[in-house]
Every structure is written in C-alpha cells, then in structure tokens.
Scaffold this active site. Structure first.
Site, PDB file in Angstrom:
ATOM      1  CG  ASP A   1     -22.451   9.504  -3.017  1.00 53.47           C
ATOM      2  OD1 ASP A   1     -22.251  10.612  -3.527  1.00 53.47           O
ATOM      3  OD2 ASP A   1     -21.533   8.750  -2.628  1.00 53.47           O
TER       4      ASP A   1
ATOM      5  CD  GLU B   1     -22.482  11.447  -7.436  1.00 57.39           C
ATOM      6  OE1 GLU B   1     -21.805  12.495  -7.429  1.00 57.39           O
ATOM      7  OE2 GLU B   1     -22.386  10.566  -6.552  1.00 57.39           O
TER       8      GLU B   1
END
Length: 654
Positions: free
Chosen positions: A325, A361
């Site tokens: 993330d 990401e």
C-alpha cells in the site's frame, strides 16, 4: 547502520529458555511485562538488559501461550519527538500473535494514563516453518482482490461460525467460485492487526478494511482467530486448488496517527526512529501518507522490521507474494523516491523473498509521490492511468481512443522508460478504493454521506456515468444499459495485455450505493450479498476469463512490436490512420492479434471488436483464407454488426 550483526528480535525459543528482544536507540530502559492467561493482570515486570540498542531478557520459565507486553522509560517531550511514557503498555513490533483486537480509547493518547487494560497482549507462539515453494502465479494472470469479512460474511454456503474469517476462504463453495472465475491468485486486503481511526467511534463506525495497522506481523484476531496456523491452512487449501495468495501489507504508516494519536507500539518504543519528521523539527511528523504519520522506511532498523515481516509470512504460511500500500514510501528518504532504494535491493537479495510476487501501489500523497512506472523491474504496479483511460473511453470522452489502445497493449510508454521490454502493469478498472465496477455505470457522483464527513471524503472525479438515473432504479432500459456497460468494461479488462485485477463481487455487479470511500462501512454496504449477484454478469466474467486463459496473447507481458503481432483496423476493415486516431469522436476499432490457441495447440488470430457507440455498427474482420471467424466466448457464427456498447472477441477457426 548495519543490522546484520543484530540478533533476532521479538520472541525466540532457545535451549536456555525464551528470549525477548526489542530495538530502541532513544529509550532509557525497557521492561518486559508478563500477564495472566486472560491477559488482564500484570504478574511480573522485568527490566531488559541493554546491549547497544538491543534490549533483551531470557527467561527459563515462560510456557507457550504466555501473554506479554513492553513498557519504555525515557524523556517525554513530544515537541522534540520523544514520547516515552511507562504508563503505556506497548506491543512488540515483532509480535506474531495477539490475544485481542485493538480498540480506540482517548486514554491511549494521554500522558500518564495506564493502558494495560486496553492494549492487546502479544502471545508467545511456536511458529513452525513450512517448506517453501516457488510462487503459485505467473505475470499475466488474474488477481482477485478480497476483503475477507465483506467477502464471506453473508455467504449462505459457509458455516456460520466461519463467516467473516480467513478460514472461510478454504470452504469448497468459495474455492469453487474462485476456480470458476479462473482466479490465479487472491490478494487479501490487510489481515494484520489494526485500529479504528479516532474519529470513527464517535460516529458509530468502524474501519472494515484494515489499512490502519499497528503490529505488522500479528494477524488480527477478528479476521484470523486461529492465528498463523489458520493462515497456513487457508494458503494450503487454495494452493491445492491451484490458486496463489498475496498479502496486502501497509508499511507506509501506522494507526498511531499524528501527534494527537495513540501510543501503542513504535511511538512508545522509539518515535524518532520509526517515523519520519520534518528536518530540524523533530516534533513535526511528516504526513506523506495522508494518515497522520509516515514510517521511516529509509532507516535500517525499520527495513529490518519490514524484511522480518515478509520473511515471517513466507516461512510460517507459504504466501506467494505481497502487495504494498502507498509503496512509494518504501523507496523514499528526505531526498525523494529512489528506484534503487536500499529496501528494494534488500528484498531482491533475500533468498526467501527474491522470487515472491511483488506489487506496488506506485504513489503516495506527498511531494513527488506519484511514481507509476518507476519501480524496480521485480515489481508489478497498479496502473491507475490505464484504469482512468478505460473509464474515460466508455464514458464517452473525446480523444479517448488512443489512450484506450495504449492501455490494452500494456502501457509501453509507462513501463518501457527504463529500457524494459515487458509490461509490469496490473490493469484494473475498479479496486477496493473508489467506485465498484457497477457503481461506475450507476452513479455520476459519489455518495459518501454515511461516512459522516459531509460527503467531502473520497475522490471527486471518478470518470463515471449513471445511464440516465442516479443510483437504484427499476427502469428496465437503464438496468439493461448498466449491465451492458459492466460487460463492456470487463471485456476491456480481460482483453488487455499484462496482469489484470478484479475486486471480489465486481463479477456480479456488487454495489456500495455510490460510496467511493467505504473503508468505514463495516456493514451491508460492503458485505457481499451473494444471493443478489447478477448471474448473467458472473457467467460473462467466467467466459471472459476462460477465453483469456485459452489465448496466450493477453497474458504475454512483452510489448507488441507491430511486426505481425498486432494490427489496428477500423470497423470497415481498413487500417487505422493518424486521422482516425486523432479524431475526437472515434468510437470504435478492431484490434487484431496473433496468438497461441492453447486449446487447439496452434497459432491463430483474434479480432477484438470495440464499439462504445450507443448504436450497433457493421464491421468487417480481416480476410480469412483458410477458416472463418467465430465468437471466441460462445463459438457462435460471426455477428453481422458490432453491438452497441460492446467488446466482442472473435477467433479465426480452421
């Protein structure tokens, strides 16, 4: 600062007893606190010996199952980045099992307030290593993004006691669904221990996604009550079905939040080391994540914690890889993002991690945080640019055709900049964050009122449309148009080159009622209603996936050369011209591909006919000298026209 000479941290079982070790440079003293079996009463408080910056103690009389925590003493001067408060029980960052979930309470933020009754206790656990195997995944496959509780909570075929837990994913009805869809690997949204953001409890809301972690190695008891053994058994069951497992991990921030947040683990042990601070202002936390703090991934001991966490999940459960993330944080220091950051190099050099699936990401919210295409070649990357270009095309935006073709071809302009010859793109149209696939075609604007923030949260620009009615409707024409558009969007995704990702439930038209930031909706807003899934959409998705697996061209990650491997045609069969590509209102084209037919074991051609017009259009596929064109999904004869708002895949059969 090298970390290779530092002994294991956390809990280590040795012939001499059980060793507890934690790292802190700035603490004056750290105590080990042992609790009763219920984790409620502190029985012993023992000072840990210091050797350099490692604080440790070995005890001969600590059985498995013992509950423990830590207390750190030192200076309390938050304006100088020092948060030591021995009244705060803190969790060992290397804890691998906790006895209860985290819960927010104002006492966790107040100096001098005892918190032992609030904070989870780590559990002394004997973790058995599995035999490591190569990852069960190849680039170009289908990633299925799963939030464990929302995915399983309402499934009628899952035993009630397992609903909402990781073990439910091993149930035959779930495995059958995943197999039907042709899932290559499930990507589990965070299952490590997390805490609610402090503004949620007063609103009666709870974080249902888990992107607010505290203990990076400890599984959350709400989702994984069986601990690492439950994870290992679930991975084994999915592996047996030929499905890999990726963990979505958060190393960019922690749930301790900003300076008004909680003291639960890293803040209480050594805030100055674990978090990044403004230069010459140690009391000011850098917030490149938008979550109140930023983990100092450039620090060697933080890198050690991250590497230990990754190794733990491979050794203890055999997971196949990781999605990171806000992964730009992993490559950041005070000078910005670095493709050759030490942490990336360490992962690549680690014998346990070097072959794992790694997905970034590729952005964060700080300056220079958008790094799509700039990660090391070992990383796949979420391609939000392709996502938006596909959405814009189907919404009807002008000058959209070229960007769509680029996305379908693997986004070479993004992923070839470092001289690479393969795409590292993870193509997706919808993910957990943002509109669902169905809501993209049912809502022209976000509807986040239930989040309690006046609809100010979440992205404002979603490149969505509602087909004539905002939200739920029984108008048959609107219902049909939405189903058609979802099928077209899915067709674009499955016809794109590279790895693809589908969020659980999107194959059947799940809706969050226009909420594009549903992290705090741990309720039926996000819980998948299996009985309400549109089976026509599910069937279409399964057919697309079967087609994709049959023809190798889509999963091939090399870039097209244009030398016979791809041809771009107008619907009349003529080659696309520069004028066609640049015309603002071009609505359709044919992508002709040379591919291996794995079913027939021979080379053939595909014609992907794309038409976003609201009217059908006659089309002419390229001539076939020795065969004929048929629908690749149904086997039916060549249609006379490209249907309105459609993606049609044709195969040349002989």
């Amino acid at each position: 600062m090298p970390t290779t000479g530092i002994p294991p941290l956390g809990v280590t079982r040795t012939p001499d007893g059980t060793r507890f070790a934690v790292w802190s440079h700035n603490a004056a003293r750290i105590d080990l606190c042992l609790f009763d079996k219920q984790g409620d009463k502190e029985l012993r408080r023992l000072p840990m010996a210091r050797d350099g910056d490692v604080h440790s103690i070995t005890l001969a009389d600590v059985p498995l199952g013992t509950r423990y925590g830590l207390r750190a003493e030192g200076v309390y001067l938050p304006d100088h980045g020092l948060w030591f408060d021995p009244s705060k029980l803190v969790v060992d960052p290397h804890a691998v099992e906790l006895d209860r979930p985290f819960r927010h309470d104002p006492r966790l933020t107040v100096f001098g307030g005892e918190t032992a009754d609030l904070v989870p206790k780590a559990i002394v656990t004997d973790v058995q290593a599995v035999k490591t195997k190569p990852p069960l995944f190849e680039p170009g496959g289908l990633i299925y993004e799963v939030a464990v509780k929302p995915f399983t909570m309402l499934h009628p075929g899952i035993p009630e006691k397992k609903r909402g837990t990781l073990a439910a994913l091993a149930e035959p009805v779930v495995v059958e669904h995943l197999t039907r869809l042709g899932v290559s690997v499930v990507e589990l949204m965070p299952i490590v221990a997390w805490i609610d953001e402090r503004h949620l409890p007063p609103l009666g809301l709870h974080n249902g996604w888990g992107y607010n972690p505290i203990a990076p190695m400890a599984l959350d008891p709400r989702l994984v009550p069986g601990g690492v053994k439950e994870l290992r058994k679930t991975v084994e069951a999915l592996h047996k079905a030929g499905i890999g497992v990726i963990l979505d991990l958060v190393f960019n921030h922690s749930g301790e939040s900003d300076r008004y947040g909680t003291t639960l683990s890293m803040r209480g042990l050594d805030n100055l080391t674990y978090y990044r601070h403004v230069t010459d202002q140690p009391g000011e936390l850098i917030n490149d994540t938008g979550c109140g703090n930023t983990i100092a991934c450039e620090h060697p001991m933080v890198q050690r914690l991250i590497l230990d966490s990754l190794r733990h999940f491979v050794l203890a459960a055999g997971v196949d890889g990781f999605r990171f993330d806000l992964a730009s944080i992993l490559g950041r220091d005070m000078g910005g993002f670095h493709r050759d950051a030490a942490l990336f190099a360490a992962i690549a050099a680690d014998p346990l991690l070097s072959d794992r699936i790694l997905i970034a990401e590729p952005w964060d919210t700080g300056p220079g945080g958008y790094q799509l295409g700039n990660f090391p070649h070992t990383f796949l990357e979420w391609n939000d640019r392709a996502r938006d270009d596909i959405r814009r095309y189907w919404r009807g935006d002008r000058h959209a055709i070229g960007a769509l073709a680029t996305a379908l071809a693997g986004s070479s302009e993004t992923f070839s900049r470092w001289g690479e010859t393969t795409t590292r793109s993870v193509n997706f149209i919808a993910a957990h964050d943002g509109f669902t696939l169905f809501d993209l075609v049912a809502y022209a604007r976000k509807h986040n009122e239930a989040n309690g923030e006046g609809n100010r949260d979440g992205h404002n620009e979603n490149y969505s449309w509602n087909n004539g009615a905002e939200g739920a409707t029984e108008d048959p024409e609107v219902v049909a148009a939405r189903r058609n558009d979802v099928m077209a969007l899915a067709g674009s995704l499955f016809a794109s080159r590279g790895t693809i990702m589908l969020t659980a439930g999107d194959e059947g038209g799940r809706s969050q009622h226009g909420n594009n930031n549903a992290y705090a909706q741990d309720n039926t807003t996000t819980w998948l209603d299996w009985e309400a899934l549109d089976q026509q959409l599910v069937d279409h998705t399964a057919a697309l996936s079967a087609m994709r697996r049959r023809f190798g061209v889509f999963a091939d990650t090399t870039f097209f050369t244009g030398q016979g491997d791809v041809t771009w045609l107008r619907l009349d069969g003529r080659s696309m011209t520069v004028e066609d590509w640049e015309h603002p209102a071009t609505d359709n084209f044919i992508m002709v591909l040379t591919t291996e037919d794995r079913k027939q074991r021979r080379s053939t051609r595909l014609a992907v006919v794309i038409n976003r017009s609201h009217a059908p259009h006659p089309f002419r596929p390229p001539p076939s000298l020795d065969g004929e064109w048929r629908d690749a999904l149904t086997g039916l004869a060549l249609p006379s026209a490209a249907a309105a708002r459609s993606v049609t895949v044709l195969v040349e059969v002989f």
